[in-house]
Write an enzyme that holds these catalytic residues in place. Structure first.
Site, PDB file in Angstrom:
ATOM      1  N   ILE A  90       7.819  32.779  20.984  1.00  7.23           N
ATOM      2  CA  ILE A  90       9.157  32.205  20.820  1.00  7.23           C
ATOM      3  C   ILE A  90       9.291  31.658  19.404  1.00  7.23           C
ATOM      4  O   ILE A  90       8.469  30.846  18.958  1.00  7.23           O
ATOM      5  CB  ILE A  90       9.400  31.074  21.839  1.00  7.23           C
ATOM      6  N   LYS A  91      10.315  32.106  18.713  1.00 12.04           N
ATOM      7  CA  LYS A  91      10.559  31.645  17.348  1.00 12.04           C
ATOM      8  C   LYS A  91      11.373  30.347  17.376  1.00 12.04           C
ATOM      9  O   LYS A  91      12.413  30.273  18.029  1.00 12.04           O
ATOM     10  CB  LYS A  91      11.304  32.708  16.541  1.00 12.04           C
TER      11      LYS A  91
END
Length: 246
Positions: A90-91
């Site tokens: 997840i960025k």
């Protein structure tokens, strides 16, 4: 150094997977905004489907689109549950307009979620991301260089005057190299992803500076493997064997 492809286009992803040398896919909201309008998660499911069809187990980074830290964590949880993809990261941006998002990175990392802390421009941002538990630290290679442009002069000069950055912090190879040294010393499990790539030389220089991964637009891949002397050699081989066979 590993190659990732930086796109949300399904056809480009399918081609990159077929080409055989990418080990990951990175996306961001701007890349997705170039595609036909659709549900965010539905599009990501299609990307996961393409990966599964390829028979390869490559990395996939997708970014939170919530604006508030309190919304980012549950959104990330929803993405992880909905996609159910083992190699998902997840960025999370490092910051925005003075707001620090490393607390979000820490919360997600503590739950065992791989975090790609993105939009980093300086070695100190990279170090902060590593300290918060980021598995990946994304440095925006050419945007670092862009920070020295005249239109950013006021912001740049303020940072320099405050002792927040030094002149070399606008040299992307220098930033990658210093980030590598800082992370290796304190958070060796964090990998540097160099993004914002525009040329083949960017790829080489980022790798030589210490980037573990370079994520690049699909148009760069053919340029990496193309060379007129390669064409000349292969044409010669085929012509020679053609004469021999006949």
């Amino acid at each position: 150094m590993k190659f990732f492809v930086d796109t949300a286009n399904l056809a480009e992803i399918e081609t990159a997977l077929a080409d055989g040398f990418i080990e990951g896919i990175t996306t961001n909201p701007s890349l997705l905004a170039k595609e036909p309008k659709a549900d965010y998660l539905d599009h990501m499911r299609k990307i996961v489907g393409l990966i599964q069809q390829s028979g390869r187990n490559v990395h996939l980074s997708i970014e939170v689109i919530a604006k508030e830290p309190s919304e980012m964590v549950p959104e990330a949880d929803r993405f992880v549950q909905a996609l159910g993809y083992e190699q998902l990261a997840i960025k999370v941006p490092i910051s925005q307009h003075g707001r620090c998002f490393t607390g979000v990175v820490r919360q997600l990392a503590s739950r065992g979620i791989a975090v790609n802390c993105t939009a980093c421009m300086t070695p100190m941002q990279a170090l902060a991301a590593g300290a918060a538990g980021a598995r990946y630290v994304s440095l925006f290679y050419n945007r670092i260089r862009d920070g020295f442009l005249d239109r950013h002069s006021a912001e740049r000069d303020a940072l320099l005057a405050a002792g927040t950055v030094e002149a070399d912090d606008f040299d992307p190879a220098h930033v990658v190299a210093e980030s590598y040294r800082l992370l290796k010393a304190s958070y060796p499990n964090a990998e540097i992803i160099a993004g914002s790539i525009r040329t083949v030389l960017d790829v080489k220089q980022a790798g030589l500076a210490g980037a573990h991964i370079v994520t690049l637009p699909p148009k760069i891949f053919p340029l990496i493997v193309a060379h007129y002397k390669t064409d000349e050699a292969v044409d010669s081989f085929l012509a020679d064997i053609g004469r021999w066979l006949n």
